[in-house]
Structure formats: structure tokens, C-alpha cells
Motif scaffolding. Structure first.
Motif, PDB file in Angstrom:
ATOM      1  N   LYS A  93       0.930  -1.031   0.055  1.00 19.53           N
ATOM      2  CA  LYS A  93      -0.209  -0.030   0.073  1.00 19.53           C
ATOM      3  C   LYS A  93       0.892   1.326   0.102  1.00 19.53           C
ATOM      4  N   GLU A  94       1.974   1.277   0.908  1.00 17.48           N
ATOM      5  CA  GLU A  94       2.937   2.519   0.702  1.00 17.48           C
ATOM      6  C   GLU A  94       3.293   2.507  -0.550  1.00 17.48           C
ATOM      7  N   LEU A  95       3.767   1.263  -1.532  1.00 15.32           N
ATOM      8  CA  LEU A  95       4.181   1.603  -2.737  1.00 15.32           C
ATOM      9  C   LEU A  95       3.063   2.101  -3.673  1.00 15.32           C
ATOM     10  N   ALA A  96       1.940   1.587  -3.340  1.00 12.84           N
ATOM     11  CA  ALA A  96       0.878   2.171  -4.239  1.00 12.84           C
ATOM     12  C   ALA A  96       0.601   3.527  -4.050  1.00 12.84           C
ATOM     13  N   SER A 100       1.241   6.636  -6.757  1.00 13.24           N
ATOM     14  CA  SER A 100      -0.065   7.340  -7.202  1.00 13.24           C
ATOM     15  C   SER A 100       0.369   9.077  -7.294  1.00 13.24           C
ATOM     16  N   THR A 101       1.202   9.483  -6.999  1.00 16.71           N
ATOM     17  CA  THR A 101       1.660  10.966  -7.056  1.00 16.71           C
ATOM     18  C   THR A 101       2.398  11.020  -8.183  1.00 16.71           C
ATOM     19  N   SER A 106       7.475   7.382 -15.642  1.00 14.26           N
ATOM     20  CA  SER A 106       6.842   6.084 -15.961  1.00 14.26           C
ATOM     21  C   SER A 106       8.163   4.965 -15.350  1.00 14.26           C
ATOM     22  N   ASP A 107       9.407   5.161 -15.724  1.00 16.64           N
ATOM     23  CA  ASP A 107      10.378   4.434 -15.424  1.00 16.64           C
ATOM     24  C   ASP A 107      10.694   4.209 -14.005  1.00 16.64           C
ATOM     25  N   GLN A 108      10.459   5.071 -13.203  1.00 20.33           N
ATOM     26  CA  GLN A 108      10.469   5.004 -11.772  1.00 20.33           C
ATOM     27  C   GLN A 108       9.234   4.126 -11.177  1.00 20.33           C
ATOM     28  N   ARG A 109       7.965   4.569 -12.004  1.00 16.67           N
ATOM     29  CA  ARG A 109       6.830   3.715 -11.525  1.00 16.67           C
ATOM     30  C   ARG A 109       7.113   2.284 -11.895  1.00 16.67           C
ATOM     31  N   LEU A 110       7.763   1.876 -12.950  1.00 14.30           N
ATOM     32  CA  LEU A 110       7.998   0.376 -13.164  1.00 14.30           C
ATOM     33  C   LEU A 110       9.054  -0.064 -12.144  1.00 14.30           C
ATOM     34  N   ILE A 111       9.940   0.818 -11.661  1.00 10.75           N
ATOM     35  CA  ILE A 111      10.694   0.072 -10.656  1.00 10.75           C
ATOM     36  C   ILE A 111       9.829  -0.204  -9.125  1.00 10.75           C
ATOM     37  N   ALA A 196      -3.551  -5.243  -9.577  1.00 10.11           N
ATOM     38  CA  ALA A 196      -2.717  -6.348 -10.019  1.00 10.11           C
ATOM     39  C   ALA A 196      -1.385  -5.662 -10.363  1.00 10.11           C
ATOM     40  N   SER A 197      -1.248  -4.366 -10.725  1.00  2.94           N
ATOM     41  CA  SER A 197      -0.041  -3.600 -11.089  1.00  2.94           C
ATOM     42  C   SER A 197      -0.278  -2.102 -10.588  1.00  2.94           C
ATOM     43  N   ILE A 198       0.813  -1.358 -10.379  1.00  2.00           N
ATOM     44  CA  ILE A 198       0.930  -0.043 -10.171  1.00  2.00           C
ATOM     45  C   ILE A 198       1.955   0.641 -11.106  1.00  2.00           C
ATOM     46  N   SER A 199       1.794   0.030 -12.222  1.00  2.00           N
ATOM     47  CA  SER A 199       2.872   0.683 -13.297  1.00  2.00           C
ATOM     48  C   SER A 199       2.413   1.794 -13.667  1.00  2.00           C
ATOM     49  N   THR A 200       1.240   2.611 -13.676  1.00  2.43           N
ATOM     50  CA  THR A 200       0.611   3.656 -13.994  1.00  2.43           C
ATOM     51  C   THR A 200       0.122   4.427 -12.826  1.00  2.43           C
ATOM     52  N   GLN A 201       0.042   5.881 -12.997  1.00  2.99           N
ATOM     53  CA  GLN A 201      -0.593   6.449 -11.807  1.00  2.99           C
ATOM     54  C   GLN A 201      -1.953   5.959 -11.646  1.00  2.99           C
TER      55      GLN A 201
END
Length: 294
Positions: A93-96, A100-101, A106-111, A196-201
Motif C-alpha cells: 500500500k505504501e508503494l501504491a 499514485s503521485t 514511468s520508468d520510476q513507477r516500473l521500478i 494487479a499492478s501499479i505501473s501507471t498512476q
């Protein structure tokens, strides 16, 4: 009584009394040496039947205490693993929330998502690997309807602690729902839906509610296990008290009263010694007839 040689009735009477007293002395000796009032069925047939039933109940109750304690250990094992899963969900949840901000690209969200997926994979690994005595606890095996007809029981875990087979008195079930990441709805293993994923905002924002519900679902499992553990601990206390009281009742029926039996022992010992002395005297009486002959 006539003075006769062929039949010494006084000696026969003394021998009969000696046999009776010696038998009673033997019984007292056996009771005092064993500590048991009932050593064989002839001592107290009805008491023996009641005692054996009580002994079977006592052994069953003591085993029931061990069964309940084993179930407590199982619950503690499951709860410990769920505690680790709890930490993983909080981190997810912390990562999500982080993804979210809009300050991340995009590269950082993929990480960030790679760690998110790693946490989900670890949750699944923990759920699939947590077992107690070969019984898997968190992978959903204990969530179905119980069936004990096969060599391996399936479904809910049946904890049997009473000495009968009444569901309201002698056993109940432990149900542990599936705690894998897919069952909780998080990580790629759960499909393509929210969580399922948090790869996008957008996906990260949508995952927040899913993670909240996952934490609630996990908390319900833990709360249910905690309630069951409290119930089992109370069950152990009741079983121990019950076994103690039945043991006390069995002792009153079966165990010898040493003070009373020692009194009987001394009495029988004196009577046996007296009978031996009188038998010796009675056996010498026929020789008095020789004084009349010759």
C-alpha cells in the motif's frame, strides 16, 4: 464332645478359620502394597466397571487437552505467517501510494511496481509454504467443507477434544481462508483488474482500495484465528478441570484408604497368628487319647 482320633473337629474348625483369616490378610497385603482397593473384579464388581469407564474418560480428556494445545500451536503458526503477510500488504500500500503521485515518471513507477510484484510473490510463497505437521494452512485447503472419510482429511480442520462425538460438545472446526496474493486480489497473479499492478498512476490509485480490502480480509482471518485460540485456551482449562474431577471420583472408588486398611491388616494378622496357635493346640488334642490306652 467325645474324645476321638479319626476326626479332629477342633483342628478342622481352627484350619477353616486360619484359611479365612489368611485370605483376608492376603487381600489387605495386596491392597496396601498396590495402593488399590479394587485389584480384581471380585473385590468390587460394580466399582470395577465404574472405575474402568472413568479411566477411559480420563485418558480421553487428557488426550483432548493435548489435541486442543496442538490446535493452538497450529493457530499460532498461521497467525505468525499472517503477521508477515500483513507487513507485505502494508508495504504494498505504501508503494501504491508512492506511485499514485505525479512526481514520478514511468520508468520510476516500473521500478516501484517491480517491488510491488515481489511483495505479492512473497505473500503467495508464504501462504503456500506455511504448514503445521504437513498441513498447509494459508493456501485455502482449510476453507472448504470438512470431510474425514479419506485417508487425508479435507476442508476445515476438525479439532476433537471431547470423549464423545457430539458437535456441540466434543469438537469444532477451524476455517482459514486462502491468503495468497491472488486470493487477496493483489499482484499480477490476481489477473488484470485493480490491484494487479501499479505501473501507471491510474493503476496505482485504483490499487489503494483493493489493498485496503485485502488488509481487511487478512485482518478478518487473523481475528477469527484469535477468537478460536481464545476458545481453545478456555477449552483446555475446562478439560483439565473436568479430568481432575473425574480423577478424584475414580480415586475415591479405586484407591485404598490406607488408615482403614492398615487397621484391617493388623486385625487379620493377629487373627491369623491366633489361628495358627490354636490349630497347633487342636492337633495335639488326639494324643490325649493315648493316656487312656495302656
Amino acid at each position: 464332645m467325645s474324645l476321638v482320633i479319626n476326626n479332629n473337629m477342633m483342628a478342622m474348625n481352627a484350619a477353616r478359620n486360619l484359611g479365612s483369616h489368611f485370605g483376608a490378610l492376603e487381600t489387605s497385603t495386596r491392597r496396601l502394597s498396590s495402593g488399590m482397593r479394587i485389584g480384581q473384579a471380585s473385590d468390587d464388581a460394580a466399582g470395577l466397571a465404574v472405575r474402568e469407564l472413568m479411566r477411559s474418560d480420563i485418558t480421553a480428556l487428557n488426550q483432548g487437552v493435548r489435541n486442543a494445545n496442538d490446535a493452538i500451536s497450529l493457530i499460532q503458526t498461521a497467525d505468525g505467517a499472517l503477521g508477515v503477510i500483513d507487513e507485505k500488504l502494508i508495504r504494498m500500500k505504501e508503494l501504491a501510494m508512492q506511485a499514485s503521485t505525479g512526481t514520478y515518471n514511468s520508468d520510476q513507477r516500473l521500478i516501484i511496481d517491480s517491488e510491488y510484484q515481489a511483495m505479492a510473490s512473497e505473500i503467495t510463497r508464504i501462504a503456500n509454504s506455511t504448514d503445521f505437521n504437513g498441513i498447509h494452512l494459508l493456501n485455502g485447503n482449510l476453507s472448504g467443507t470438512h470431510s474425514g472419510s479419506g485417508l487425508t482429511s479435507t476442508g476445515q480442520l476438525k479439532v476433537h477434544f471431547g470423549n464423545g462425538n457430539d458437535s456441540s460438545e466434543d469438537y469444532y472446526y477451524i476455517q482459514i481462508d486462502n491468503s495468497t496474493a491472488s486470493a487477496l486480489g493483489v499482484g499480477l497473479g490476481s489477473g488484470t483488474g485493480n490491484g494487479a499492478s501499479i505501473s501507471t498512476q491510474a493503476l496505482a490509485q485504483q490499487s489503494l482500495d483493493v489493498l485496503k480490502n485485502a488488509i481487511i480480509s487478512k485482518d478478518k482471518i487473523r481475528a477469527n484465528l484469535g477468537a478460536l485460540q481464545n476458545r481453545l485456551e478456555n477449552t483446555v482449562s475446562v478439560l483439565q478441570i473436568q479430568a481432575e474431577n473425574v480423577q478424584a471420583a475414580e480415586s475415591r472408588i479405586s484407591d485404598v484408604d490406607v488408615a482403614t486398611e492398615m487397621t484391617q491388616f493388623v486385625r487379620n494378622q493377629i487373627l491369623t497368628q491366633a489361628s495358627v496357635s490354636m490349630l497347633s493346640q487342636a492337633n495335639s488334642l488326639p494324643r490325649m487319647a493315648l493316656s487312656l490306652i495302656g
